[in-house]
Design a protein around this motif. Structure first.
Motif, PDB file in Angstrom:
ATOM      1  N   GLU A  63       0.803  -1.266   0.194  1.00 50.97           N
ATOM      2  CA  GLU A  63       0.015   0.003  -0.050  1.00 50.97           C
ATOM      3  C   GLU A  63       0.871   1.267  -0.254  1.00 50.97           C
ATOM      4  O   GLU A  63       1.982   1.223   0.630  1.00 50.97           O
ATOM      5  CB  GLU A  63      -0.826   0.074   1.442  1.00 50.97           C
ATOM      6  CG  GLU A  63      -1.729   1.221   1.366  1.00 50.97           C
ATOM      7  CD  GLU A  63      -2.727   1.090   2.568  1.00 50.97           C
ATOM      8  OE1 GLU A  63      -3.438   2.058   2.565  1.00 50.97           O
ATOM      9  OE2 GLU A  63      -2.683   0.201   3.343  1.00 50.97           O
ATOM     10  N   HIS A  65       0.894   5.019   1.188  1.00 48.19           N
ATOM     11  CA  HIS A  65       0.214   6.004   2.116  1.00 48.19           C
ATOM     12  C   HIS A  65       0.282   7.306   1.629  1.00 48.19           C
ATOM     13  O   HIS A  65      -0.716   8.010   1.827  1.00 48.19           O
ATOM     14  CB  HIS A  65       0.569   5.646   3.529  1.00 48.19           C
ATOM     15  CG  HIS A  65       0.411   4.390   3.775  1.00 48.19           C
ATOM     16  ND1 HIS A  65      -0.635   3.722   4.250  1.00 48.19           N
ATOM     17  CD2 HIS A  65       1.722   3.245   4.000  1.00 48.19           C
ATOM     18  CE1 HIS A  65      -0.273   2.407   4.444  1.00 48.19           C
ATOM     19  NE2 HIS A  65       0.890   2.078   4.460  1.00 48.19           N
ATOM     20  N   LYS A  66       1.535   7.575   1.208  1.00 49.00           N
ATOM     21  CA  LYS A  66       1.627   9.137   0.793  1.00 49.00           C
ATOM     22  C   LYS A  66       2.901   9.124  -0.149  1.00 49.00           C
ATOM     23  O   LYS A  66       3.690   8.292  -0.275  1.00 49.00           O
ATOM     24  CB  LYS A  66       2.135   9.858   1.894  1.00 49.00           C
ATOM     25  CG  LYS A  66       2.324  11.365   1.779  1.00 49.00           C
ATOM     26  CD  LYS A  66       2.446  11.960   3.064  1.00 49.00           C
ATOM     27  CE  LYS A  66       2.312  13.462   2.865  1.00 49.00           C
ATOM     28  NZ  LYS A  66       2.579  14.257   4.175  1.00 49.00           N
ATOM     29  N   THR A  88       3.715   0.688   2.478  1.00 49.80           N
ATOM     30  CA  THR A  88       3.931  -0.589   3.410  1.00 49.80           C
ATOM     31  C   THR A  88       4.496  -1.499   2.081  1.00 49.80           C
ATOM     32  O   THR A  88       3.626  -1.671   1.165  1.00 49.80           O
ATOM     33  CB  THR A  88       2.575  -0.923   3.781  1.00 49.80           C
ATOM     34  OG1 THR A  88       2.204  -0.042   4.634  1.00 49.80           O
ATOM     35  CG2 THR A  88       2.725  -2.290   4.424  1.00 49.80           C
ATOM     36  N   ARG A  94       5.708  -1.078   6.977  1.00 45.92           N
ATOM     37  CA  ARG A  94       5.697   0.489   6.604  1.00 45.92           C
ATOM     38  C   ARG A  94       6.957   0.852   6.709  1.00 45.92           C
ATOM     39  O   ARG A  94       7.730   0.909   7.689  1.00 45.92           O
ATOM     40  CB  ARG A  94       4.562   1.087   7.585  1.00 45.92           C
ATOM     41  CG  ARG A  94       4.048   2.294   6.904  1.00 45.92           C
ATOM     42  CD  ARG A  94       2.853   2.856   7.571  1.00 45.92           C
ATOM     43  NE  ARG A  94       2.509   4.144   7.093  1.00 45.92           N
ATOM     44  CZ  ARG A  94       1.209   4.754   7.476  1.00 45.92           C
ATOM     45  NH1 ARG A  94       0.404   4.144   8.081  1.00 45.92           N
ATOM     46  NH2 ARG A  94       1.107   6.003   6.937  1.00 45.92           N
TER      47      ARG A  94
END
Length: 125
Positions: A63, A65-66, A88, A94
């Motif tokens: 994933e 996130h930013k 992540t 992460r």
């Protein structure tokens, strides 16, 4: 396309997370991609190897996130940007990543990219 236009377009696409379009649209078929010493990512030569390297990275991500990309700093046929990612990774967790990316442009295409970051230590298991 001027170096400034290439730089601004790359930043625009990377801010959207559209790295595939950036490579297809802006990279030369003879692109050379250099990673820092100690990195697990390989260096690559030629658009196909660079695309495969990017695909391998994308496949390792669980994933995003930013994703932040600075405005470019341009000097003649070169430009640099700072990239920060909060991601992540599958099986890793992460991670915060930060790097300086330097690009060379010739005839309106990116022919060279080099990434400067501190590679994560290899897990000795």
């Amino acid at each position: 396309m001027s170096t400034e236009k290439v730089a601004n377009r790359l930043v625009e696409l990377c801010r959207k997370g559209d790295f595939e379009t950036a490579m297809q649209e802006l990279y030369s078929p003879e692109i050379v991609s250099i990673e820092p010493e100690g990195s697990q990512a390989p260096n690559a030569e030629g658009i196909q190897q660079v695309i495969e390297k990017a695909k391998h990275f994308a496949d390792s991500v669980e994933e995003f996130h930013k994703n932040e990309v600075s405005d470019p700093v341009i000097a003649e046929d070169f430009f640099s940007v700072q990239m920060k990612m909060d991601v992540t990774f599958k099986g890793v967790g992460r991670t915060q990543m930060e790097e300086i990316c330097v690009y060379g442009v010739k005839d309106g295409k990116i022919t060279y990219e080099q990434f400067f970051y501190t590679p994560a230590p290899v897990n000795a298991g």
